[in-house]
Motif scaffolding. Structure first.
Motif, short mmCIF file in Angstrom:
data_model
loop_
_atom_site.label_atom_id
_atom_site.label_comp_id
_atom_site.label_asym_id
_atom_site.label_seq_id
_atom_site.Cartn_x
_atom_site.Cartn_y
_atom_site.Cartn_z
N SER A 7 0.85 -1.18 0.00
CA SER A 7 0.00 0.00 0.00
C SER A 7 0.89 1.24 0.00
CB SER A 7 -0.95 0.02 1.21
OG SER A 7 -0.22 0.09 2.42
N GLY A 8 0.29 2.40 -0.23
CA GLY A 8 1.02 3.65 -0.16
C GLY A 8 1.41 4.26 -1.49
N GLY A 9 1.12 3.57 -2.58
CA GLY A 9 1.43 4.12 -3.89
C GLY A 9 0.51 5.28 -4.22
N MET A 34 13.54 -9.29 3.18
CA MET A 34 12.51 -8.69 2.34
C MET A 34 13.13 -7.87 1.23
SD MET A 34 9.69 -9.79 3.66
CE MET A 34 8.51 -8.75 2.79
N GLY A 35 12.47 -7.87 0.08
CA GLY A 35 12.95 -7.09 -1.04
C GLY A 35 11.85 -6.29 -1.68
N TRP A 36 12.24 -5.21 -2.35
CA TRP A 36 11.33 -4.41 -3.15
C TRP A 36 11.76 -4.48 -4.60
CZ3 TRP A 36 6.87 -2.24 -1.55
CH2 TRP A 36 6.69 -2.04 -0.18
N PHE A 37 10.79 -4.68 -5.48
CA PHE A 37 11.01 -4.71 -6.92
C PHE A 37 10.07 -3.73 -7.58
CE2 PHE A 37 12.71 -8.65 -5.47
CZ PHE A 37 13.66 -9.06 -6.39
N ARG A 38 10.36 -3.38 -8.82
CA ARG A 38 9.45 -2.53 -9.59
C ARG A 38 9.43 -2.99 -11.03
NH1 ARG A 38 12.79 3.21 -9.40
NH2 ARG A 38 14.53 2.59 -10.80
N GLN A 39 8.32 -2.70 -11.69
CA GLN A 39 8.17 -3.08 -13.09
C GLN A 39 7.41 -1.99 -13.83
OE1 GLN A 39 6.32 -6.92 -13.77
NE2 GLN A 39 7.37 -7.10 -15.74
N ALA A 40 8.05 -1.40 -14.81
CA ALA A 40 7.44 -0.39 -15.65
C ALA A 40 6.93 -1.05 -16.93
CB ALA A 40 8.47 0.70 -15.99
N PRO A 41 5.97 -0.40 -17.61
CA PRO A 41 5.44 -0.97 -18.85
C PRO A 41 6.54 -1.27 -19.86
CG PRO A 41 4.07 0.83 -18.12
CD PRO A 41 5.29 0.84 -17.24
N GLY A 42 6.54 -2.47 -20.40
CA GLY A 42 7.52 -2.85 -21.39
C GLY A 42 8.88 -3.22 -20.82
N LYS A 43 9.02 -3.20 -19.51
CA LYS A 43 10.29 -3.50 -18.87
C LYS A 43 10.18 -4.76 -18.01
CE LYS A 43 12.35 0.33 -20.27
NZ LYS A 43 12.70 1.36 -19.25
N ALA A 92 6.46 3.12 -11.85
CA ALA A 92 6.37 1.67 -12.02
C ALA A 92 5.38 1.11 -11.01
CB ALA A 92 7.74 1.02 -11.82
N ALA A 93 5.04 -0.16 -11.20
CA ALA A 93 4.35 -0.90 -10.16
C ALA A 93 5.40 -1.46 -9.22
CB ALA A 93 3.51 -2.03 -10.76
N TYR A 94 5.22 -1.25 -7.94
CA TYR A 94 6.19 -1.68 -6.95
C TYR A 94 5.67 -2.89 -6.18
CZ TYR A 94 9.20 2.35 -7.66
OH TYR A 94 10.07 3.28 -8.21
N TRP A 113 5.24 -13.07 -2.93
CA TRP A 113 5.09 -11.77 -3.58
C TRP A 113 3.75 -11.12 -3.24
CZ3 TRP A 113 8.84 -9.59 -6.75
CH2 TRP A 113 9.90 -10.43 -7.09
N GLY A 114 3.77 -9.79 -3.13
CA GLY A 114 2.53 -9.05 -3.02
C GLY A 114 1.95 -8.77 -4.39
N GLN A 115 0.81 -8.10 -4.43
CA GLN A 115 0.12 -7.81 -5.69
C GLN A 115 0.58 -6.53 -6.36
OE1 GLN A 115 -2.13 -9.98 -7.25
NE2 GLN A 115 -1.19 -11.27 -5.65
N GLY A 116 1.33 -5.71 -5.65
CA GLY A 116 1.88 -4.50 -6.22
C GLY A 116 1.08 -3.25 -5.91
N THR A 117 1.76 -2.11 -5.94
CA THR A 117 1.12 -0.82 -5.79
C THR A 117 1.76 0.15 -6.78
OG1 THR A 117 0.51 0.91 -4.17
CG2 THR A 117 2.70 -0.08 -3.93
#
Length: 123
Positions: A7-9, A34-43, A92-94, A113-117
């Motif tokens: 949450s928090g996005g 624990m880790g944080w990842f991100r994913q942008a469109p097309g990446k 990105a989605a985090y 994994w979480g569902q992302g924010t």
């Protein structure tokens, strides 16, 4: 078995700040790094930062080092990512994730994994 919910996005202007939270439930939270990842469109999904089981040691990818800070509160079963001086390229989605390995930076090293924010930074 661990369940993670981010949450928090939100949307901010460049230079602004956000704090992401990841609440965990299930098996002992403090047993996992624990880790944080991100994913942008097309990446591809990329590693952002990680934090050790005790919460003392943190490590980050070069592009966010000095701007982002990971922390955890094991009593609350929650991990945080404080993001300062945000840039449009941070958009990105985090995702938060849990790993049984220390120093993990690869997607395959994380079990849960979480569902992302979504984080959106405008210029």
């Amino acid at each position: 078995q661990v369940q993670l919910v981010e949450s928090g996005g939100g949307s901010v202007q460049a230079g602004g700040s956000l704090r992401l939270s990841c609440a965990a439930s299930g098996r002992t939270f403090s047993s996992y790094a624990m880790g944080w990842f991100r994913q942008a469109p097309g990446k591809e999904r990329e590693f952002v930062g990680g934090i050790s089981r005790p919460g003392i040691v943190t490590y980050y990818t070069d592009s966010v080092r000095g701007r982002f800070t990971a922390s955890r509160d094991n009593a609350k079963n929650t991990v945080y990512l404080q993001m300062n001086s945000l840039k449009p390229e941070d958009t990105a989605a985090y995702y938060c994730a849990a790993s049984s390995r220390s120093g993990a930076r690869e997607v395959g090293e994380y079990t849960y994994w979480g569902q992302g924010t979504q984080v959106t930074v405008s210029s």
